[in-house]
Design a protein around this motif. Structure first.
Motif, PDB file in Angstrom:
ATOM      1  N   TRP A  73     127.395  42.770  70.500  1.00 36.72           N
ATOM      2  CA  TRP A  73     127.002  42.576  69.102  1.00 36.72           C
ATOM      3  C   TRP A  73     128.104  41.860  68.341  1.00 36.72           C
ATOM      4  CZ3 TRP A  73     128.943  43.495  64.343  1.00 36.72           C
ATOM      5  CH2 TRP A  73     128.075  43.261  63.270  1.00 36.72           C
ATOM      6  N   LEU A  74     129.340  42.316  68.494  1.00 38.96           N
ATOM      7  CA  LEU A  74     130.460  41.708  67.780  1.00 38.96           C
ATOM      8  C   LEU A  74     130.646  40.254  68.211  1.00 38.96           C
ATOM      9  CD1 LEU A  74     132.679  41.955  65.722  1.00 38.96           C
ATOM     10  CD2 LEU A  74     134.148  42.921  67.511  1.00 38.96           C
ATOM     11  N   TRP A  75     130.527  39.996  69.508  1.00 37.95           N
ATOM     12  CA  TRP A  75     130.678  38.620  69.996  1.00 37.95           C
ATOM     13  C   TRP A  75     129.617  37.708  69.378  1.00 37.95           C
ATOM     14  CZ3 TRP A  75     134.214  35.696  72.028  1.00 37.95           C
ATOM     15  CH2 TRP A  75     133.843  34.462  72.565  1.00 37.95           C
ATOM     16  N   GLN A  76     128.391  38.177  69.331  1.00 44.92           N
ATOM     17  CA  GLN A  76     127.295  37.365  68.790  1.00 44.92           C
ATOM     18  C   GLN A  76     127.431  37.127  67.284  1.00 44.92           C
ATOM     19  OE1 GLN A  76     123.854  39.521  70.097  1.00 44.92           O
ATOM     20  NE2 GLN A  76     124.152  38.940  72.230  1.00 44.92           N
ATOM     21  N   HIS A  77     128.061  38.036  66.563  1.00 47.51           N
ATOM     22  CA  HIS A  77     128.180  37.955  65.105  1.00 47.51           C
ATOM     23  C   HIS A  77     129.589  37.578  64.642  1.00 47.51           C
ATOM     24  CE1 HIS A  77     124.171  39.603  64.269  1.00 47.51           C
ATOM     25  NE2 HIS A  77     124.360  40.273  65.398  1.00 47.51           N
ATOM     26  N   ARG A  78     130.479  37.257  65.558  1.00 43.53           N
ATOM     27  CA  ARG A  78     131.887  37.055  65.220  1.00 43.53           C
ATOM     28  C   ARG A  78     132.113  36.002  64.140  1.00 43.53           C
ATOM     29  NH1 ARG A  78     130.720  34.232  69.627  1.00 43.53           N
ATOM     30  NH2 ARG A  78     131.730  32.225  70.025  1.00 43.53           N
ATOM     31  N   MET A  79     131.342  34.929  64.156  1.00 42.22           N
ATOM     32  CA  MET A  79     131.584  33.849  63.206  1.00 42.22           C
ATOM     33  C   MET A  79     131.167  34.217  61.776  1.00 42.22           C
ATOM     34  SD  MET A  79     133.300  31.954  65.069  1.00 42.22           S
ATOM     35  CE  MET A  79     133.659  30.766  63.790  1.00 42.22           C
ATOM     36  N   GLU A  80     130.468  35.318  61.612  1.00 42.96           N
ATOM     37  CA  GLU A  80     130.186  35.826  60.266  1.00 42.96           C
ATOM     38  C   GLU A  80     131.453  36.387  59.624  1.00 42.96           C
ATOM     39  OE1 GLU A  80     126.992  38.689  60.526  1.00 42.96           O
ATOM     40  OE2 GLU A  80     125.858  37.377  61.867  1.00 42.96           O
ATOM     41  N   PHE A  81     132.426  36.771  60.456  1.00 43.56           N
ATOM     42  CA  PHE A  81     133.652  37.408  59.984  1.00 43.56           C
ATOM     43  C   PHE A  81     134.879  36.496  60.059  1.00 43.56           C
ATOM     44  CE2 PHE A  81     130.967  40.691  61.948  1.00 43.56           C
ATOM     45  CZ  PHE A  81     130.835  41.580  60.898  1.00 43.56           C
ATOM     46  N   LEU A  82     134.790  35.427  60.854  1.00 44.44           N
ATOM     47  CA  LEU A  82     135.964  34.608  61.182  1.00 44.44           C
ATOM     48  C   LEU A  82     135.939  33.244  60.516  1.00 44.44           C
ATOM     49  CD1 LEU A  82     136.095  35.295  65.025  1.00 44.44           C
ATOM     50  CD2 LEU A  82     137.436  36.427  63.227  1.00 44.44           C
ATOM     51  N   GLU A  83     137.130  32.727  60.213  1.00 44.65           N
ATOM     52  CA  GLU A  83     137.252  31.356  59.708  1.00 44.65           C
ATOM     53  C   GLU A  83     137.120  30.339  60.833  1.00 44.65           C
ATOM     54  OE1 GLU A  83     140.764  30.761  57.372  1.00 44.65           O
ATOM     55  OE2 GLU A  83     139.882  31.786  55.657  1.00 44.65           O
ATOM     56  N   ASN A  84     137.594  30.705  62.022  1.00 46.46           N
ATOM     57  CA  ASN A  84     137.453  29.844  63.203  1.00 46.46           C
ATOM     58  C   ASN A  84     137.324  30.753  64.417  1.00 46.46           C
ATOM     59  OD1 ASN A  84     140.163  30.665  63.591  1.00 46.46           O
ATOM     60  ND2 ASN A  84     140.884  28.864  62.520  1.00 46.46           N
ATOM     61  N   ASP A  85     136.950  30.179  65.537  1.00 51.61           N
ATOM     62  CA  ASP A  85     136.689  30.999  66.718  1.00 51.61           C
ATOM     63  C   ASP A  85     137.983  31.614  67.253  1.00 51.61           C
ATOM     64  OD1 ASP A  85     135.024  32.269  68.504  1.00 51.61           O
ATOM     65  OD2 ASP A  85     134.226  30.438  69.378  1.00 51.61           O
ATOM     66  N   ILE A  86     137.829  32.631  68.036  1.00 52.05           N
ATOM     67  CA  ILE A  86     138.973  33.375  68.566  1.00 52.05           C
ATOM     68  C   ILE A  86     139.692  32.581  69.655  1.00 52.05           C
ATOM     69  CG2 ILE A  86     137.879  35.584  68.057  1.00 52.05           C
ATOM     70  CD1 ILE A  86     137.293  35.863  71.044  1.00 52.05           C
ATOM     71  N   ASP A  87     140.952  32.930  69.850  1.00 47.91           N
ATOM     72  CA  ASP A  87     141.746  32.424  70.972  1.00 47.91           C
ATOM     73  C   ASP A  87     142.130  33.631  71.818  1.00 47.91           C
ATOM     74  OD1 ASP A  87     141.935  29.639  70.375  1.00 47.91           O
ATOM     75  OD2 ASP A  87     143.347  30.120  68.774  1.00 47.91           O
ATOM     76  N   THR A  88     141.801  33.581  73.094  1.00 39.92           N
ATOM     77  CA  THR A  88     142.119  34.683  74.002  1.00 39.92           C
ATOM     78  C   THR A  88     142.922  34.147  75.172  1.00 39.92           C
ATOM     79  OG1 THR A  88     140.084  35.838  73.390  1.00 39.92           O
ATOM     80  CG2 THR A  88     141.149  36.540  75.426  1.00 39.92           C
ATOM     81  N   TYR A  89     143.969  34.891  75.540  1.00 41.08           N
ATOM     82  CA  TYR A  89     144.863  34.514  76.629  1.00 41.08           C
ATOM     83  C   TYR A  89     145.000  35.690  77.586  1.00 41.08           C
ATOM     84  CZ  TYR A  89     146.029  30.920  73.261  1.00 41.08           C
ATOM     85  OH  TYR A  89     145.951  29.886  72.368  1.00 41.08           O
ATOM     86  N   PHE A  90     144.987  35.380  78.886  1.00 46.65           N
ATOM     87  CA  PHE A  90     145.101  36.396  79.931  1.00 46.65           C
ATOM     88  C   PHE A  90     146.441  36.237  80.644  1.00 46.65           C
ATOM     89  CE2 PHE A  90     140.640  35.767  79.166  1.00 46.65           C
ATOM     90  CZ  PHE A  90     140.132  37.053  79.171  1.00 46.65           C
ATOM     91  N   PHE A  91     147.096  37.363  80.903  1.00 48.69           N
ATOM     92  CA  PHE A  91     148.400  37.379  81.551  1.00 48.69           C
ATOM     93  C   PHE A  91     148.389  38.360  82.714  1.00 48.69           C
ATOM     94  CE2 PHE A  91     148.979  36.208  77.166  1.00 48.69           C
ATOM     95  CZ  PHE A  91     149.915  35.188  77.206  1.00 48.69           C
ATOM     96  N   ASP A  92     149.030  37.964  83.802  1.00 46.09           N
ATOM     97  CA  ASP A  92     149.237  38.876  84.927  1.00 46.09           C
ATOM     98  C   ASP A  92     150.550  39.612  84.733  1.00 46.09           C
ATOM     99  OD1 ASP A  92     146.905  38.234  86.409  1.00 46.09           O
ATOM    100  OD2 ASP A  92     147.862  36.395  87.099  1.00 46.09           O
ATOM    101  N   LEU A  93     150.566  40.871  85.083  1.00 46.16           N
ATOM    102  CA  LEU A  93     151.783  41.676  84.986  1.00 46.16           C
ATOM    103  C   LEU A  93     152.789  41.184  86.012  1.00 46.16           C
ATOM    104  CD1 LEU A  93     153.179  44.129  83.693  1.00 46.16           C
ATOM    105  CD2 LEU A  93     152.221  45.501  85.550  1.00 46.16           C
ATOM    106  N   VAL A  94     153.969  40.822  85.543  1.00 47.69           N
ATOM    107  CA  VAL A  94     155.028  40.341  86.418  1.00 47.69           C
ATOM    108  C   VAL A  94     156.030  41.458  86.673  1.00 47.69           C
ATOM    109  CG1 VAL A  94     156.904  38.658  86.633  1.00 47.69           C
ATOM    110  CG2 VAL A  94     154.726  37.983  85.603  1.00 47.69           C
ATOM    111  N   SER A  95     156.332  42.216  85.655  1.00 49.61           N
ATOM    112  CA  SER A  95     157.351  43.247  85.793  1.00 49.61           C
ATOM    113  C   SER A  95     156.945  44.460  84.967  1.00 49.61           C
ATOM    114  CB  SER A  95     158.675  42.669  85.336  1.00 49.61           C
ATOM    115  OG  SER A  95     159.437  43.574  84.631  1.00 49.61           O
TER     116      SER A  95
END
Length: 105
Positions: A73-95
């Motif tokens: 639901w939040l993903w489908q309605h996100r632009m009602e709340f946001l000025e621009n789309d989200i940025d998401t970054y994925f990281f692998d645990l190194v230490s």
């Protein structure tokens, strides 16, 4: 283990509603046994700039959680709340932090 950083810029007039909607998905996610951490942060100088920090046992666990109805639901309605789309970054645990008893040795 993976880390996930998501950056969001709320519309000023929808900030409170966005935070409420995010809390509605964060709270149940924390109850997921494969969720290591999930926290919502607001920029100290700009309350409309938000960051979600997450840690999951795996990317699959993250994806399964994201398929839940409240996230969809939040993903489908996100632009009602946001000025621009989200940025998401994925990281692998190194230490990882050493065990608490390692300092005793």
């Amino acid at each position: 283990m993976i880390g996930v950083l998501t950056f969001l810029r709320a519309r000023p007039d929808r900030l409170a509603q966005l935070i409420d909607a995010l809390q509605d998905v964060i709270a149940p996610s924390r109850g997921n046994p494969n969720c290591v951490a999930m926290h919502l942060h607001a920029d100290r100088g700009d309350a409309c700039r938000l960051m979600i920090y997450e840690q999951w046992q795996s990317k699959t666990d993250f994806d399964v959680n994201g398929a839940l109805p409240q996230f969809q639901w939040l993903w489908q309605h996100r632009m009602e709340f946001l000025e621009n789309d989200i940025d998401t970054y994925f990281f692998d645990l190194v230490s990882a932090a050493p065990p608490a008893d390692a300092a005793i040795r």
